[in-house]
Design an enzyme around this catalytic site. Sequence first.
Site, mmCIF file in Angstrom:
data_model
loop_
_atom_site.group_PDB
_atom_site.id
_atom_site.type_symbol
_atom_site.label_atom_id
_atom_site.label_comp_id
_atom_site.label_asym_id
_atom_site.label_seq_id
_atom_site.Cartn_x
_atom_site.Cartn_y
_atom_site.Cartn_z
ATOM 1 N N GLU A 86 -26.714 18.114 -13.792
ATOM 2 C CA GLU A 86 -26.689 16.703 -14.197
ATOM 3 C C GLU A 86 -27.091 16.592 -15.669
ATOM 4 O O GLU A 86 -28.112 17.126 -16.078
ATOM 5 C CB GLU A 86 -27.648 15.896 -13.292
ATOM 6 C CG GLU A 86 -27.949 14.484 -13.752
ATOM 7 C CD GLU A 86 -26.711 13.599 -13.898
ATOM 8 O OE1 GLU A 86 -25.927 13.489 -12.951
ATOM 9 O OE2 GLU A 86 -26.523 13.017 -15.004
ATOM 10 N N HIS A 100 -43.623 -3.327 15.789
ATOM 11 C CA HIS A 100 -44.372 -2.064 15.714
ATOM 12 C C HIS A 100 -43.964 -1.153 16.859
ATOM 13 O O HIS A 100 -43.908 -1.615 17.997
ATOM 14 C CB HIS A 100 -45.863 -2.356 15.793
ATOM 15 C CG HIS A 100 -46.711 -1.128 15.765
ATOM 16 N ND1 HIS A 100 -46.909 -0.399 14.617
ATOM 17 C CD2 HIS A 100 -47.386 -0.494 16.757
ATOM 18 C CE1 HIS A 100 -47.678 0.640 14.898
ATOM 19 N NE2 HIS A 100 -47.989 0.604 16.186
ATOM 20 N N LEU A 106 -3.574 2.260 4.701
ATOM 21 C CA LEU A 106 -4.397 1.054 4.728
ATOM 22 C C LEU A 106 -5.868 1.470 4.918
ATOM 23 O O LEU A 106 -6.160 2.316 5.767
ATOM 24 C CB LEU A 106 -3.936 0.183 5.908
ATOM 25 C CG LEU A 106 -4.672 -1.126 6.139
ATOM 26 C CD1 LEU A 106 -4.446 -2.093 4.987
ATOM 27 C CD2 LEU A 106 -4.211 -1.752 7.461
ATOM 28 N N GLY A 107 -6.737 0.882 4.135
ATOM 29 C CA GLY A 107 -8.150 1.264 4.227
ATOM 30 C C GLY A 107 -8.611 1.998 2.972
ATOM 31 O O GLY A 107 -9.790 1.994 2.644
ATOM 32 N N GLY A 108 -7.659 2.633 2.295
ATOM 33 C CA GLY A 108 -7.938 3.227 0.984
ATOM 34 C C GLY A 108 -9.004 4.307 0.985
ATOM 35 O O GLY A 108 -9.231 5.006 1.983
ATOM 36 N N GLU A 115 0.853 -1.202 0.000
ATOM 37 C CA GLU A 115 0.000 0.000 0.000
ATOM 38 C C GLU A 115 0.888 1.252 0.000
ATOM 39 O O GLU A 115 1.765 1.394 0.838
ATOM 40 C CB GLU A 115 -0.923 -0.017 1.227
ATOM 41 C CG GLU A 115 -1.663 1.276 1.509
ATOM 42 C CD GLU A 115 -2.539 1.766 0.370
ATOM 43 O OE1 GLU A 115 -3.347 0.982 -0.133
ATOM 44 O OE2 GLU A 115 -2.378 2.951 -0.017
ATOM 45 N N LYS A 116 0.596 2.133 -0.946
ATOM 46 C CA LYS A 116 1.439 3.340 -1.035
ATOM 47 C C LYS A 116 0.964 4.463 -0.100
ATOM 48 O O LYS A 116 1.727 5.335 0.264
ATOM 49 C CB LYS A 116 1.485 3.856 -2.476
ATOM 50 C CG LYS A 116 0.184 4.459 -2.962
ATOM 51 C CD LYS A 116 0.331 5.088 -4.340
ATOM 52 C CE LYS A 116 -1.001 5.641 -4.804
ATOM 53 N NZ LYS A 116 -0.974 6.228 -6.121
ATOM 54 N N SER A 145 -9.487 3.468 -7.387
ATOM 55 C CA SER A 145 -9.884 4.536 -8.308
ATOM 56 C C SER A 145 -9.618 5.893 -7.682
ATOM 57 O O SER A 145 -9.403 6.007 -6.479
ATOM 58 C CB SER A 145 -11.376 4.403 -8.634
ATOM 59 O OG SER A 145 -12.135 4.628 -7.460
HETATM 60 C C1 LIG Z 1 -16.853 10.484 -1.601
HETATM 61 C C2 LIG Z 1 -17.048 8.994 -1.692
HETATM 62 C C3 LIG Z 1 -18.028 8.379 -0.942
HETATM 63 C C4 LIG Z 1 -18.200 7.006 -1.004
HETATM 64 N N1 LIG Z 1 -19.179 6.449 -0.239
HETATM 65 C C5 LIG Z 1 -19.354 5.107 -0.285
HETATM 66 C C6 LIG Z 1 -20.326 4.489 0.547
HETATM 67 O O1 LIG Z 1 -21.012 5.144 1.331
HETATM 68 N N2 LIG Z 1 -20.481 3.146 0.473
HETATM 69 C C7 LIG Z 1 -19.740 2.396 -0.395
HETATM 70 O O2 LIG Z 1 -19.931 1.187 -0.432
HETATM 71 N N3 LIG Z 1 -18.807 2.942 -1.185
HETATM 72 C C8 LIG Z 1 -18.591 4.279 -1.149
HETATM 73 N N4 LIG Z 1 -17.616 4.846 -1.924
HETATM 74 C C9 LIG Z 1 -16.855 3.976 -2.838
HETATM 75 C C10 LIG Z 1 -15.747 3.220 -2.111
HETATM 76 O O3 LIG Z 1 -14.931 4.133 -1.420
HETATM 77 C C11 LIG Z 1 -14.929 2.433 -3.128
HETATM 78 O O4 LIG Z 1 -15.785 1.606 -3.880
HETATM 79 C C12 LIG Z 1 -13.893 1.558 -2.447
HETATM 80 O O5 LIG Z 1 -13.013 2.331 -1.686
HETATM 81 C C13 LIG Z 1 -13.098 0.779 -3.513
HETATM 82 O O6 LIG Z 1 -12.136 -0.014 -2.882
HETATM 83 P P1 LIG Z 1 -10.829 -0.459 -3.673
HETATM 84 O O7 LIG Z 1 -10.077 -1.336 -2.739
HETATM 85 O O8 LIG Z 1 -11.155 -0.990 -4.995
HETATM 86 O O9 LIG Z 1 -10.021 0.888 -3.962
HETATM 87 P P2 LIG Z 1 -9.458 2.014 -3.015
HETATM 88 O O10 LIG Z 1 -10.233 2.117 -1.769
HETATM 89 O O11 LIG Z 1 -9.306 3.212 -3.863
HETATM 90 O O12 LIG Z 1 -8.031 1.466 -2.589
HETATM 91 C C14 LIG Z 1 -6.983 1.319 -3.469
HETATM 92 C C15 LIG Z 1 -5.712 1.449 -2.683
HETATM 93 O O13 LIG Z 1 -4.626 1.140 -3.537
HETATM 94 C C16 LIG Z 1 -3.560 2.003 -3.225
HETATM 95 N N5 LIG Z 1 -2.691 2.062 -4.398
HETATM 96 C C17 LIG Z 1 -2.967 2.552 -5.621
HETATM 97 N N6 LIG Z 1 -1.918 2.406 -6.423
HETATM 98 C C18 LIG Z 1 -0.950 1.802 -5.701
HETATM 99 C C19 LIG Z 1 0.355 1.378 -5.986
HETATM 100 N N7 LIG Z 1 0.893 1.546 -7.180
HETATM 101 N N8 LIG Z 1 1.061 0.786 -5.010
HETATM 102 C C20 LIG Z 1 0.537 0.617 -3.768
HETATM 103 N N9 LIG Z 1 -0.689 0.997 -3.456
HETATM 104 C C21 LIG Z 1 -1.433 1.578 -4.405
HETATM 105 C C22 LIG Z 1 -4.226 3.325 -2.897
HETATM 106 O O14 LIG Z 1 -3.387 4.132 -2.103
HETATM 107 C C23 LIG Z 1 -5.471 2.859 -2.169
HETATM 108 O O15 LIG Z 1 -5.279 2.821 -0.772
HETATM 109 C C24 LIG Z 1 -17.392 6.219 -1.854
HETATM 110 C C25 LIG Z 1 -16.382 6.825 -2.601
HETATM 111 C C26 LIG Z 1 -16.194 8.193 -2.512
HETATM 112 C C27 LIG Z 1 -15.099 8.822 -3.301
#
Ligand SMILES: Cc1cc2nc3c(=O)[nH]c(=O)nc-3n(C[C@H](O)[C@H](O)[C@H](O)COP(=O)(O)OP(=O)(O)OC[C@H]3O[C@@H](n4cnc5c(N)ncnc54)[C@H](O)[C@@H]3O)c2cc1C
Length: 468
Positions: free
Chosen positions: A208, A445, A48-50, A44-45, A150
């Site tokens: 929109e 209820h 953790l938790g993204g 993870e760059k 993303s």
């Molecule tokens: C404003 C907002 C509100 C949202 N609300 C909701 C919600 O209420 N409910 C819901 O279900 N979803 C919600 N989402 C969507 C949800 O956040 C995403 O669907 C989810 O985080 C996707 O998970 P992921 O693991 O695919 O990607 P990410 O969470 O984007 O994680 C990818 C990870 O990869 C890491 N990474 C990228 N490139 C590299 C690399 N080269 N080397 C090492 N690490 C790297 C990044 O740092 C990141 O931590 C929301 C999104 C946004 C933007």
Amino acid sequence: MHGGRDVANDASTVFDVVILGGGSGGYAAALRGAQLGLSVALVEKGELGGTCLHRGCIPTKALLHAAEIADETKEAAEFGVLATFQGIDINGVHKYKDDVVAGLYKGLQGLVASRKVTFVQGEGKLSSPTSVDVNGQRIEGRHIILATGSVPRSIPGLEIDGNRVISSDHALKLDRIPKSAVILGGGVIGVEFASVWKSFGVDVTIVEALPHLVPLEDENSSKLLERAFRKRGIKFELKARFSGVEYTETGVRVSTENGKQIDADLLLVAIGRGPVSAGLGYEENGVAMDRGYVLVDEYMRTNVPTVSAVGDLAPTLQLAHVGFAEGILVAERLAGLKPVPIDYDGVPRVTYSNPEVASVGISEAKAVELYGKEKVVTVKYNLAGNGKSKILKTAGEIKLVQVKDGAVVGVHMVGARMGEQVGEAQLIYNWEALPAEVAQLIHAHPTQSEALGEAHLALAGKPLHAHD
Ligand SMILES: Cc1cc2nc3c(=O)[nH]c(=O)nc-3n(C[C@H](O)[C@H](O)[C@H](O)COP(=O)(O)OP(=O)(O)OC[C@H]3O[C@@H](n4cnc5c(N)ncnc54)[C@H](O)[C@@H]3O)c2cc1C
């Protein structure tokens, strides 16, 4: 690095799985894989938790909760409670939100360490179908899971400057409350920010291009949300394509192709999110892609046998719980279990605005397309007949879509707290429940869940508290 082996000092380590990206998809795969006895490295760059934990689900829902408290304070007199709304302390809001995130972040770090996942901090790149390079080091794995997620997308010519033209990442950290804002995009993210900002006193306009807000929902839900937003004074321009933005003395002027111009302090660009895949070695290693997304089959396998992809990087629903499910599916497959593919229609979807929009299954339009008009039955239950909703002073509806004489294939709900009802709705859909079976179940209820029960009573031909 914490947990598991120290790859820096152990060049011979070949992990069962190396995961690139520690967001919802990546960490779920890591936790489940470790639970099943696989050796796992998680690269993870950032944090953790993204996105979900740091820039998405959790911080936005904290803001929405603060917004709800603001609204309830303003409306307190309607409930006979004397309270004065004095304003929003944005630093206080951020502290509350950041504390929630920090607590969950700490818990997640502990979880990953306790499962003996080897966490590698650094920016990784796919260097072969069985390795990831990070910090000048090669980490080998029998299998690789790509989970780089993303980031906010813009449109050509629309530059996000982080000040007057911002993305959701900036909006979550904004140290001021603007007087006015234009939000480009009436999807989930745009609608949630519109809701928060309106509660905080911002004059909001959503632009929109499609005919409705939350355009992926059943049209009835979109219309109910639009009605509620109109009542709240949230403005929106539908079928309005963005044509440009210029800086004014104090803010921005947003123009649409149909000749509208809207002045505001800032523009939030919420038109969607694009995959993080450029320059990461995916294509070079033969991984089939489409517009930056990694193509996968129903088991999240790419065309390269040792590489899978999960989460927002794959062209499936961009939701955290979809990422979790996809990560778990891959981990179980790699551990030799036989997981079943995900039914994406069965994924619950919630927009946490005021009011909330929640759904599972397919829309009426999709059901008509699949089964033919004469085979589709719908019923709408108005929350006006539901005691708890009345107590909460919320308006809305639950709409059910049924295949004639068959199962319920769509549940579409609008109203305060409807997101909490989606748990039952998703069981109904995913267990292919018949209306009569649900009608038999007793709902407490007075709860809002009764409205789901009532809707099924109506569909089963024995409505109780329904007005014609
Ligand atoms: C404003 C907002 C509100 C949202 N609300 C909701 C919600 O209420 N409910 C819901 O279900 N979803 C919600 N989402 C969507 C949800 O956040 C995403 O669907 C989810 O985080 C996707 O998970 P992921 O693991 O695919 O990607 P990410 O969470 O984007 O994680 C990818 C990870 O990869 C890491 N990474 C990228 N490139 C590299 C690399 N080269 N080397 C090492 N690490 C790297 C990044 O740092 C990141 O931590 C929301 C999104 C946004 C933007």
